[in-house]
Design a protein around this motif. Structure first.
Motif, mmCIF file in Angstrom:
data_model
loop_
_atom_site.group_PDB
_atom_site.id
_atom_site.type_symbol
_atom_site.label_atom_id
_atom_site.label_comp_id
_atom_site.label_asym_id
_atom_site.label_seq_id
_atom_site.Cartn_x
_atom_site.Cartn_y
_atom_site.Cartn_z
ATOM 1 N N GLY A 1 0.800 -1.219 0.000
ATOM 2 C CA GLY A 1 0.000 0.000 0.000
ATOM 3 C C GLY A 1 0.828 1.262 0.000
ATOM 4 N N ASN A 2 2.007 1.202 0.594
ATOM 5 C CA ASN A 2 2.852 2.389 0.689
ATOM 6 C C ASN A 2 3.819 2.543 -0.473
ATOM 7 O OD1 ASN A 2 2.390 4.046 3.154
ATOM 8 N ND2 ASN A 2 2.546 2.037 4.133
ATOM 9 N N LYS B 1 6.154 5.867 -0.120
ATOM 10 C CA LYS B 1 7.009 6.183 -1.263
ATOM 11 C C LYS B 1 6.859 7.645 -1.656
ATOM 12 C CE LYS B 1 8.146 4.692 -5.983
ATOM 13 N NZ LYS B 1 8.169 3.541 -6.916
ATOM 14 N N CYS B 2 5.636 8.138 -1.650
ATOM 15 C CA CYS B 2 5.384 9.537 -2.001
ATOM 16 C C CYS B 2 6.063 10.478 -1.014
ATOM 17 C CB CYS B 2 3.889 9.811 -2.037
ATOM 18 S SG CYS B 2 2.973 8.868 -3.281
ATOM 19 N N HIS C 1 11.763 1.701 -8.449
ATOM 20 C CA HIS C 1 11.088 0.671 -9.243
ATOM 21 C C HIS C 1 9.574 0.870 -9.248
ATOM 22 C CE1 HIS C 1 15.010 -1.233 -8.974
ATOM 23 N NE2 HIS C 1 14.612 -2.139 -9.860
ATOM 24 N N ASP C 2 8.963 0.585 -10.385
ATOM 25 C CA ASP C 2 7.519 0.748 -10.532
ATOM 26 C C ASP C 2 6.730 -0.406 -9.927
ATOM 27 O OD1 ASP C 2 8.088 3.075 -11.852
ATOM 28 O OD2 ASP C 2 7.606 2.316 -13.861
ATOM 29 N N ASN C 3 7.346 -1.578 -9.803
ATOM 30 C CA ASN C 3 6.690 -2.736 -9.193
ATOM 31 C C ASN C 3 7.598 -3.282 -8.092
ATOM 32 O OD1 ASN C 3 5.293 -5.040 -8.494
ATOM 33 N ND2 ASN C 3 5.030 -5.776 -10.600
ATOM 34 N N PRO C 4 7.760 -2.528 -7.008
ATOM 35 C CA PRO C 4 8.733 -2.925 -5.991
ATOM 36 C C PRO C 4 8.351 -4.184 -5.222
ATOM 37 C CG PRO C 4 7.509 -0.990 -5.274
ATOM 38 C CD PRO C 4 7.145 -1.223 -6.703
ATOM 39 N N VAL C 5 7.064 -4.504 -5.123
ATOM 40 C CA VAL C 5 6.677 -5.737 -4.435
ATOM 41 C C VAL C 5 7.296 -6.940 -5.147
ATOM 42 C CG1 VAL C 5 4.728 -7.212 -3.811
ATOM 43 C CG2 VAL C 5 4.552 -4.733 -3.519
ATOM 44 N N ARG C 6 7.360 -6.872 -6.456
ATOM 45 C CA ARG C 6 7.960 -7.957 -7.245
ATOM 46 C C ARG C 6 9.484 -7.845 -7.305
ATOM 47 N NH1 ARG C 6 6.817 -7.129 -13.307
ATOM 48 N NH2 ARG C 6 8.521 -5.646 -12.941
ATOM 49 N N ASP C 7 9.984 -6.619 -7.447
ATOM 50 C CA ASP C 7 11.395 -6.431 -7.790
ATOM 51 C C ASP C 7 12.318 -6.187 -6.603
ATOM 52 O OD1 ASP C 7 10.640 -6.648 -10.445
ATOM 53 O OD2 ASP C 7 10.448 -4.470 -10.726
ATOM 54 N N CYS C 8 11.772 -5.908 -5.422
ATOM 55 C CA CYS C 8 12.616 -5.477 -4.297
ATOM 56 C C CYS C 8 12.506 -6.427 -3.114
ATOM 57 C CB CYS C 8 12.241 -4.054 -3.876
ATOM 58 S SG CYS C 8 12.340 -2.847 -5.210
ATOM 59 N N ARG C 9 12.629 -7.707 -3.355
ATOM 60 C CA ARG C 9 12.519 -8.700 -2.282
ATOM 61 C C ARG C 9 13.839 -8.864 -1.549
ATOM 62 N NH1 ARG C 9 8.854 -13.404 -5.258
ATOM 63 N NH2 ARG C 9 7.068 -12.063 -5.715
#
Length: 340
Positions: A157-158, A176-177, A332-340
């Motif tokens: 969500g953040n 993030k904002c 990253h635009d999809n950090p849930v996927r890319d920032c594990r």
């Protein structure tokens, strides 16, 4: 970018606070007049200079993933702005219009007998600007923790960018904002320093040096004075003796006898958002001997320096793993996927 018609922004602030989702479009309707900083919009003599500088410095090449040094498409939209929005870097032109420290204004000085400001007064004003930008930089670093859950994983969500961030009027938003806002507001003042000061430019060789043609320092590379990560404002004694920004006032007599913003600024011209190449400068100082190009090059180089320092500050505050993950979320635009 500031103008006399922006006086109405103060009267409208309560309405804007109550309509955050409409803030950027509403603000765009009250921009007018002569540009008073690198431009934020793409009309009325401006060409979205802040956005273009930020994209030239920090946007990933189209179709490529971030390696940490650049921002992917939706993420750079939040930092730099895009059609209909100010972005974080443009936000001081929406709600800090008359705050000189947000734009590094009013640190004017000339080594001439009888000049109405002392070197100490000018240096103190510049140090106040740098101190404010350091506070914004630190604000962004502190807000970075809001992008992660308590266990250090990415907070969906953040970190979501399905809707643009709101950066106007102190409205809190997603983690993030909030982090991008602190960083972007710091970048605004950093970029304005190169446009509003004589750090990178040259005087007109065809005119006598004076209040209407202040000397230029012709310095290249990021200014050591703008070390925001340190959190320690420079000593006033470290400011170069002939460094000056311009006095800005809506009062026609407010800058009488002083080096003015209109004399010194290199605010407007065309900037390629991919390469940073410049053309068609439109201010008097900007047209002199490549001054607009030098100001833009300085702003791009320092924008990159500030992001590198911001990443370092994240790891210093949160440790290597969490700090790098926060930086990954921001870029990253999809950090849930890319920032594990």
């Amino acid at each position: 970018m500031r103008s006399t018609r922006r006086l109405s922004l103060r009267r409208r602030s309560a309405l804007l606070m109550g309509a955050a989702s409409l803030a950027a479009p509403a603000l765009l309707t009250v921009q007018a007049g002569e540009a008073q900083a690198f431009g934020t919009i793409n009309s009325l003599g401006q060409r979205a200079e802040h956005e273009r500088i930020t994209r030239a410095a920090l946007a990933c090449a189209a179709g490529t993933s971030s390696d940490g040094s650049c921002f992917e498409a939706r993420s750079i939209d939040q930092v730099a702005g895009h059609t209909g929005t100010f972005g974080a870097v443009g936000s001081p032109d929406s709600d800090e219009i008359f705050t000189p420290e947000a734009h590094c204004d009013d640190a004017d000085y000339l080594t001439a007998s009888g000049y109405p400001r002392t070197r100490q007064q000018a240096s103190d004003q510049l140090v106040a600007c740098i101190s404010k930008l350091q506070g914004r930089f630190s604000q962004g670093v502190a807000a970075g923790s809001g992008t992660l859950n308590g266990d250090g994983t990415v907070s969906p969500g953040n970190s979501d960018l399905s809707q643009d961030c709101t950066f106007t009027g102190g409205v809190p938003g997603r983690g993030k904002c909030n982090a991008i806002e602190g960083f972007g507001r710091a970048l605004h003042g950093v970029q304005d320093f190169y446009s509003h000061s004589n750090w990178a430019d040259k005087a007109d060789p065809n005119q006598a040096v004076g209040v209407n043609n202040p000397p230029g320092l012709n310095m290249s590379g990021p200014a050591p004075l703008l070390s925001l990560k340190s959190g320690r404002p420079p000593a006033a004694s470290s400011v170069p003796a002939q460094l000056s920004t311009g006095c800005f006032s809506l009062n026609p007599w407010g800058c009488s006898g002083r080096v003015t913003h209109s004399t010194l600024n290199k605010d407007t011209g065309l900037i390629d958002p991919a390469s940073g190449a410049t053309s068609d400068p439109t201010t008097n100082r900007g047209r002199i001997t490549g001054n607009f190009d030098r100001a833009v090059k300085g702003a791009i180089a320092d924008t990159r320096r500030q992001w590198a320092d911001f990443r370092t500050a994240l790891t210093e505050r949160y440790g290597q793993e969490r700090g790098q993950r926060i930086a990954c979320v921001l870029t990253h635009d999809n950090p849930v996927r890319d920032c594990r």
